[in-house]
Write an enzyme that holds these catalytic residues in place. Structure first.
Site, short mmCIF file in Angstrom:
data_model
loop_
_atom_site.label_atom_id
_atom_site.label_comp_id
_atom_site.label_asym_id
_atom_site.label_seq_id
_atom_site.Cartn_x
_atom_site.Cartn_y
_atom_site.Cartn_z
N VAL A 168 24.09 39.62 14.71
CA VAL A 168 24.57 38.24 14.68
C VAL A 168 26.09 38.31 14.64
CG1 VAL A 168 24.55 36.02 13.48
CG2 VAL A 168 22.67 37.64 13.13
N GLY A 197 26.24 42.57 11.46
CA GLY A 197 27.26 41.52 11.61
C GLY A 197 28.69 42.00 11.66
N ASP A 205 30.62 43.28 14.50
CA ASP A 205 30.42 43.48 15.94
C ASP A 205 31.10 44.75 16.46
OD1 ASP A 205 29.73 40.96 15.12
OD2 ASP A 205 30.77 39.88 16.70
N GLU A 206 32.24 45.07 15.85
CA GLU A 206 33.03 46.21 16.32
C GLU A 206 32.32 47.55 16.15
OE1 GLU A 206 33.83 43.81 14.32
OE2 GLU A 206 35.88 43.09 14.63
N THR A 217 29.68 31.68 8.97
CA THR A 217 31.11 31.94 8.79
C THR A 217 31.89 31.43 10.00
OG1 THR A 217 30.47 33.95 7.64
CG2 THR A 217 32.76 33.77 8.29
N THR A 218 31.48 31.84 11.17
CA THR A 218 32.16 31.42 12.39
C THR A 218 32.13 29.91 12.55
OG1 THR A 218 31.44 33.50 13.38
CG2 THR A 218 32.21 31.80 14.89
N LYS A 244 20.95 39.52 7.37
CA LYS A 244 22.10 39.55 8.25
C LYS A 244 23.14 40.35 7.50
CE LYS A 244 25.79 36.83 10.20
NZ LYS A 244 26.71 37.90 9.87
N TYR A 287 22.05 36.64 3.79
CA TYR A 287 23.26 36.87 4.57
C TYR A 287 24.25 37.61 3.67
CZ TYR A 287 27.41 35.48 7.40
OH TYR A 287 28.55 35.45 8.14
N SER A 314 30.23 36.56 15.95
CA SER A 314 31.07 35.59 16.64
C SER A 314 31.34 36.01 18.08
CB SER A 314 32.40 35.45 15.90
OG SER A 314 33.08 36.70 15.89
C1 LIG Z 1 34.01 37.84 8.89
C2 LIG Z 1 33.23 37.42 10.11
O1 LIG Z 1 33.48 36.38 10.67
N1 LIG Z 1 32.28 38.24 10.51
C3 LIG Z 1 31.46 37.96 11.65
C4 LIG Z 1 30.03 38.02 11.26
O2 LIG Z 1 29.62 38.10 10.16
C5 LIG Z 1 31.68 38.93 12.79
O3 LIG Z 1 30.94 38.50 13.89
C6 LIG Z 1 33.14 39.04 13.16
O4 LIG Z 1 33.64 37.78 13.52
C7 LIG Z 1 33.35 40.01 14.32
O5 LIG Z 1 32.86 41.27 13.95
C8 LIG Z 1 34.79 40.07 14.74
O6 LIG Z 1 35.59 40.67 13.76
C1 LIG Z 2 28.99 36.20 12.35
C2 LIG Z 2 28.13 35.33 11.61
O1 LIG Z 2 26.99 35.54 11.49
C3 LIG Z 2 28.69 34.15 11.06
O2 LIG Z 2 29.68 33.69 11.59
O3 LIG Z 2 28.16 33.65 10.08
#
Ligand SMILES: CC(=O)N[C@H](C=O)[C@@H](O)[C@H](O)[C@H](O)CO
Ligand SMILES: CC(=O)C(=O)O
EC number: 4.1.3.3
Length: 295
Positions: free
Chosen positions: A215, A198, A200-201, A50-51, A172, A142, A217
């Protein structure tokens, strides 16, 4: 790389470096790897997710990126997981074969999100057809229902999954439904599987119910501090762990994510700089500096 070491701890979901004219910028990936290892103490990466905006990249771009991350991560990183999910089954299979050929330590697949699987068996069927193209590579599902719209509970998906996907290694889990995660972890096969959280918060809550790692961002720039949270949790010093988790409440990650997803030429900098007007310059220079807010 030591791919057979168990995957645990933090995994940075890498952003895709781009040039200002919208091309992938492979030339800075070696710096990026060094930055993660030396500045963030993060030695696992999740590429083209995603990131990294994998779904917005072409197959060719995704392959080139995977190759470069593998090449630059050799002898420096422990795990390079390549996300190979796509709307097209054939493309996803092609990416899975490619990831296997370049020696990825794992592959991950999201649910197809336009024509969605409507039940567990349809989803499992798709995953199985991709996983079987990389029969020696650990496979991760995922789960990110907020993005895919596929809300099939993971606990249900896991029933008998190893029979269908012998390489199945874990999940994930990018959802706030911690009951589903807890039920997954409490299945009798739990020892064999890896659960990487996944959102993070709220990682601390996932650790409390047994997640193996994460995992995300934010580990691109909060890796070092989040590692301190993992250490505090392991001690256990929950008061200290909570202090580290709270740092995540103080910054609009969700807005960042919005920028990350919708400004393909500015992804890196939006993460690293809250000042949008800086984006083109910083992408160009690839300054991996966390915003002052975090230092
Ligand atoms: C929607 C999205 O990008 N989710 C990420 C992983 O899956 C997270 O790592 C978020 O970026 C992170 O929790 C910040 O909101
Ligand atoms: C956060 C994560 O795993 C992704 O960006 O796909």
């Amino acid at each position: 790389m030591t791919p057979r070491k168990k995957l645990e701890g933090l995994v940075a979901a890498t952003v895709t470096p781009m040039t200002p004219d919208g091309r992938i910028n492979l030339s800075v990936i070696h710096q990026y790897v060094d930055y993660l290892v030396s500045e963030q103490n993060v030695k696992n990466i999740f590429v083209n997710g995603t990131t990294g905006e994998g779904l917005s990249l072409s197959i060719q771009e995704r392959k080139q990126l995977a190759e470069e991350w593998m090449c630059q991560g050799k002898d420096k990183l422990d795990h390079v997981i390549i996300h190979v999910g796509a709307l097209s089954l054939l493309e996803s299979q092609e990416l899975a074969r490619h990831a296997a050929a370049i020696g990825a330590s794992g592959i991950a697949v999201i649910a197809p999100s336009f024509f969605k699987p409507t039940n567990k068996d349809e989803l499992l069927g798709f995953l199985q057809k991709v996983a079987s193209e990389a029969p020696t590579v650990p496979f991760y599902y995922y789960h990110i229902p907020a993005m895919t719209g596929v809300k099939i509970r993971v606990e249900e998906l896991l029933d008998g999954i190893r029979e269908q996907i012998p390489t199945f290694q874990g999940v994930k889990f990018s959802d706030t439904d911690l009951l589903d995660l807890a039920q997954c972890i409490n299945k009798k096969e739990r020892e064999q599987f890896v659960f990487l959280y996944g959102v993070d918060e709220q990682l601390l809550s996932a650790l409390a119910i047994g997640a193996n790692g994460a995992v995300g961002s934010t580990y691109n720039y909060l890796g070092r501090k989040t590692n301190l949270m993992l250490q505090a949790f392991a001690k256990p010093d929950l008061a200290l762990a909570r202090k580290y988790q709270v740092q995540y409440f103080c910054y609009p990650h969700r807005e960042q994510t919005f920028f990350l997803l919708y400004l393909p030429w500015g992804v890196l900098c939006v993460v690293l700089s809250p000042v949008p007007s800086d984006i083109p310059v910083k992408v160009n220079c690839f300054q991996l500096q966390p915003p002052a807010f975090y230092s």
